[in-house]
Design an enzyme around this catalytic site. Sequence first.
Site, short mmCIF file in Angstrom:
data_model
loop_
_atom_site.label_atom_id
_atom_site.label_comp_id
_atom_site.label_asym_id
_atom_site.label_seq_id
_atom_site.Cartn_x
_atom_site.Cartn_y
_atom_site.Cartn_z
N LYS A 100 -17.50 62.36 -13.12
CA LYS A 100 -16.38 61.52 -13.48
C LYS A 100 -16.87 59.88 -14.09
CE LYS A 100 -12.60 59.09 -11.02
NZ LYS A 100 -11.86 58.60 -9.96
N GLY A 161 -6.01 52.96 -4.61
CA GLY A 161 -5.92 52.49 -3.37
C GLY A 161 -4.56 51.90 -3.05
N ALA A 187 -5.68 58.17 -8.63
CA ALA A 187 -5.59 56.92 -8.19
C ALA A 187 -3.87 56.64 -7.81
CB ALA A 187 -5.97 55.94 -9.12
N ASN A 209 -8.57 59.61 -2.68
CA ASN A 209 -9.45 59.40 -1.55
C ASN A 209 -8.89 58.56 -0.53
OD1 ASN A 209 -12.71 57.63 -1.67
ND2 ASN A 209 -11.93 58.67 -0.02
N THR A 210 -8.24 57.25 -0.94
CA THR A 210 -7.72 56.34 0.11
C THR A 210 -6.62 57.02 0.79
OG1 THR A 210 -8.48 54.43 -1.41
CG2 THR A 210 -6.66 54.04 0.50
#
Length: 260
Positions: A100, A161, A187, A209-210
Amino acid sequence: MDTLFIAGQPFNSRLLVGTGKYKDFQETRAAIDASGAQIVTVAIRRTNIGQDPNQPSLLDALPPKQFTYLPNTAGCYTAEDAIRTLRLARELLDGHDLVKLEVLGDPQSLYPNVVETLRAAEVLVKDGFKIMVYTSDDPIIAKQLQDIGCVAVMPLASLIGSGMGILNPWNLQIIIDRLSVPVIVDAGVGTASDAAIAMELGCDAVLMNTAIAQARNPVLMASAMQKAVQAGREAYLAGRVPRKIYQASPSSPTAGLIGS
């Protein structure tokens, strides 16, 4: 769920999950298992995957034989840094070439620097890498990245995030309609409904992720995200009813009413 193909490789899960921000590798593994994800992203500049033999390695918690690693260039602000980082990742992971690419513009917004991203993508594709690329939601840039040879294009939903969800579904729709490689929202996803909306638009997958790692209960949120991605994909395949402004439609037949 139907199969997702990236660079010719099949995957049963359309949820990709990052490995950062968890309290420890044990929680990381539990959340990944709950998510059902097969592809996990790894920030090479921030995560030990063998660079430091004296520290715990993510490779022990998430063995590469069980998961497809997606090394990323988080923290890189120039094409040169990103290229160098991914070449290091290829050495550490025994020639692994699915990666990535992300090149950031500034440390406050973490918005992608698309000029540097295009530069890095050109070099890395020629160097034999299979590039999944993080970018803005600009349809023109997305098409250019596909034309360079990237195997998947990953436009942001909102800032990394931020948890703000999809701020510009119209641009995402244009990208989905114009590209032939997988389009993966990357994102800004904050909760399960954001993931479902991305999939209902027709995105091929969602990376996050976050939203999982920083939830009050990461394992439970990972499970919720898995269900949301599945539901969104099924809704997209089923085809929603068209929106009708100021026009109602009865849910039952109007002909042959009892007593009429």
